[in-house]
Design a protein around this motif. Structure first.
Motif, PDB file in Angstrom:
ATOM      1  N   ILE A   6       0.912  -1.128  -0.029  1.00  0.00           N
ATOM      2  CA  ILE A   6       0.138  -0.112   0.072  1.00  0.00           C
ATOM      3  C   ILE A   6       0.735   1.317   0.132  1.00  0.00           C
ATOM      4  O   ILE A   6       0.388   2.314  -0.637  1.00  0.00           O
ATOM      5  N   PRO A   7       2.043   1.264   0.551  1.00  0.00           N
ATOM      6  CA  PRO A   7       2.843   2.672   0.600  1.00  0.00           C
ATOM      7  C   PRO A   7       3.167   2.718  -0.858  1.00  0.00           C
ATOM      8  O   PRO A   7       3.486   3.850  -1.247  1.00  0.00           O
ATOM      9  N   LYS A   8       3.770   1.617  -1.513  1.00  0.00           N
ATOM     10  CA  LYS A   8       4.081   1.720  -2.865  1.00  0.00           C
ATOM     11  C   LYS A   8       2.940   2.276  -3.633  1.00  0.00           C
ATOM     12  O   LYS A   8       3.212   3.190  -4.482  1.00  0.00           O
ATOM     13  N   LEU A   9       1.731   1.983  -3.342  1.00  0.00           N
ATOM     14  CA  LEU A   9       0.462   2.616  -4.152  1.00  0.00           C
ATOM     15  C   LEU A   9       0.644   4.061  -3.876  1.00  0.00           C
ATOM     16  O   LEU A   9       0.181   5.074  -4.534  1.00  0.00           O
ATOM     17  N   PHE A  10       0.659   4.331  -2.483  1.00  0.00           N
ATOM     18  CA  PHE A  10       0.739   5.970  -2.386  1.00  0.00           C
ATOM     19  C   PHE A  10       1.667   6.682  -2.903  1.00  0.00           C
ATOM     20  O   PHE A  10       1.551   7.599  -3.659  1.00  0.00           O
ATOM     21  N   GLY A  11       2.777   5.966  -3.063  1.00  0.00           N
ATOM     22  CA  GLY A  11       3.874   6.624  -3.777  1.00  0.00           C
ATOM     23  C   GLY A  11       3.566   7.044  -5.262  1.00  0.00           C
ATOM     24  O   GLY A  11       4.015   8.243  -5.573  1.00  0.00           O
ATOM     25  N   GLU A  12       3.111   5.954  -5.815  1.00  0.00           N
ATOM     26  CA  GLU A  12       2.653   5.936  -7.242  1.00  0.00           C
ATOM     27  C   GLU A  12       1.722   7.361  -7.484  1.00  0.00           C
ATOM     28  O   GLU A  12       1.779   8.247  -8.163  1.00  0.00           O
ATOM     29  N   LEU A  13       0.683   7.283  -6.510  1.00  0.00           N
ATOM     30  CA  LEU A  13      -0.471   8.357  -6.735  1.00  0.00           C
ATOM     31  C   LEU A  13       0.078   9.652  -6.114  1.00  0.00           C
ATOM     32  O   LEU A  13      -0.464  10.662  -6.821  1.00  0.00           O
ATOM     33  N   TYR A  14       1.033   9.600  -5.268  1.00  0.00           N
ATOM     34  CA  TYR A  14       1.588  10.798  -4.741  1.00  0.00           C
ATOM     35  C   TYR A  14       2.244  11.732  -6.114  1.00  0.00           C
ATOM     36  O   TYR A  14       2.291  12.879  -6.125  1.00  0.00           O
ATOM     37  N   THR A  15       2.999  10.652  -6.823  1.00  0.00           N
ATOM     38  CA  THR A  15       3.709  11.548  -7.872  1.00  0.00           C
ATOM     39  C   THR A  15       2.806  11.753  -9.143  1.00  0.00           C
ATOM     40  O   THR A  15       2.779  13.078  -9.710  1.00  0.00           O
ATOM     41  N   LEU A  16       1.739  10.938  -9.401  1.00  0.00           N
ATOM     42  CA  LEU A  16       0.677  11.141 -10.304  1.00  0.00           C
ATOM     43  C   LEU A  16      -0.336  12.516 -10.044  1.00  0.00           C
ATOM     44  O   LEU A  16      -0.546  13.244 -10.943  1.00  0.00           O
ATOM     45  N   MET A  17      -0.284  12.543  -8.645  1.00  0.00           N
ATOM     46  CA  MET A  17      -1.217  13.894  -8.430  1.00  0.00           C
ATOM     47  C   MET A  17      -0.441  15.001  -8.325  1.00  0.00           C
ATOM     48  O   MET A  17      -1.029  15.934  -7.607  1.00  0.00           O
TER      49      MET A  17
END
Length: 280
Positions: A128-139
């Motif tokens: 889930i933190p990896k998912l956070f990181g991807e969304l953090y960048t995309l957003m």
């Protein structure tokens, strides 16, 4: 045809233009520049996340009815932590991705979202933190300013879903001043979580007893993004007299320790925008 005295006409034009500008300025005319887009930046451990106050209400009754509608199996309760500051947008997006991973397993590769009892798993500290990181960048979190804008949050979530082979659409469920109850309920009945952009949140928790309820409101002034997934209606009676009816959105807040809370539907000042999210 040659225009005579062109310099004369051009000079007169400049004089008229200057006169018009002076009239506008003297009459109070002003040009409104574009306003800075609102940011949603409430963050784990940040002062904006501080709880401003708590208010307790005791409701006594002889009978209480509770009715509700929710998405199938609710939503996963992911939450912010210090590795990703100002991350309420990415966390809300992750909650929606985790919700839909139950139907489209490619959204979170090599991850199964449920326990054996069919309930959503709580967040781990790998996938889930990896998912956070991807969304953090995309957003584009913290790029133009702290947190995210509504546009960047929505675009980043859509980009993530598209990158993992699915489509995403948003449907407005905000009314003129508050959530459109009928549209919100329709989204929930269609098993669609709702992305909520809040300029503040008054979060409610309950202590239920046989003859009274204790309702605790925690006032919270940080601009925040949460995910709605249910509507609860509390109807109170003294004898046959229905003296009070309260309606609440059930939300995943993304706030550690208060991941599962309620927002009062009748409030008109906390919700900037609200969108049912469909992934297909």
């Amino acid at each position: 045809m040659k225009i005579k005295n062109s310099k004369k006409y051009f000079g007169a034009f400049l004089i008229c233009l200057f006169a018009c500008l002076m009239v506008c300025l003297c009459s109070g005319f002003s040009v409104k520049l574009p306003e800075k887009q609102g940011r949603y930046s409430a963050s784990y451990g940040d002062d904006a996340m501080a709880y401003a106050a708590t208010v307790t209400d005791r409701i006594e009754f002889t009978k209480r009815d509770i009715s509700f509608v929710e998405t199938v199996k609710g939503v996963p309760f992911y939450y912010q932590y210090s590795a990703y500051p100002n991350s309420c947008g990415p966390v809300a997006g992750a909650i929606i991705v985790g919700f839909y991973d139950a139907y489209y397993e490619n959204l979170i590769p090599d991850y199964y979202p449920f326990f054996s009892n069919g309930m959503y798993k709580r967040m781990d500290f790998t996938t889930i933190p990896k998912l956070f990181g991807e969304l953090y960048t995309l957003m584009r979190t913290n790029v133009d300013d702290v947190g995210v804008s509504e546009e960047d949050c929505k675009n980043g979530l859509r980009a993530y879903v598209n990158n993992h082979g699915q489509n995403l659409s948003y449907s407005n469920v905000k009314g003129y001043n508050a959530i459109n109850e009928a549209a919100f309920v329709n989204a929930i009945k269609n098993n669609q979580p709702v992305l909520l952009f809040c300029d503040k949140m008054d979060m409610y928790t309950f202590g239920n007893n046989s003859t009274y309820d204790i309702v605790v409101k925690t006032e919270f002034n940080g601009a925040h993004i949460a995910v709605g997934f249910g509507l609860y209606t509390f109807t109170y009676y003294n004898g046959n007299n229905n003296f009070r009816t309260d309606k609440y959105l059930r939300v995943a807040t993304g706030i550690s320790g208060m991941e599962d809370c309620y927002l009062k539907l009748e409030s008109t000042d906390w919700c900037d925008s609200a969108y049912a999210v469909s992934v297909y």
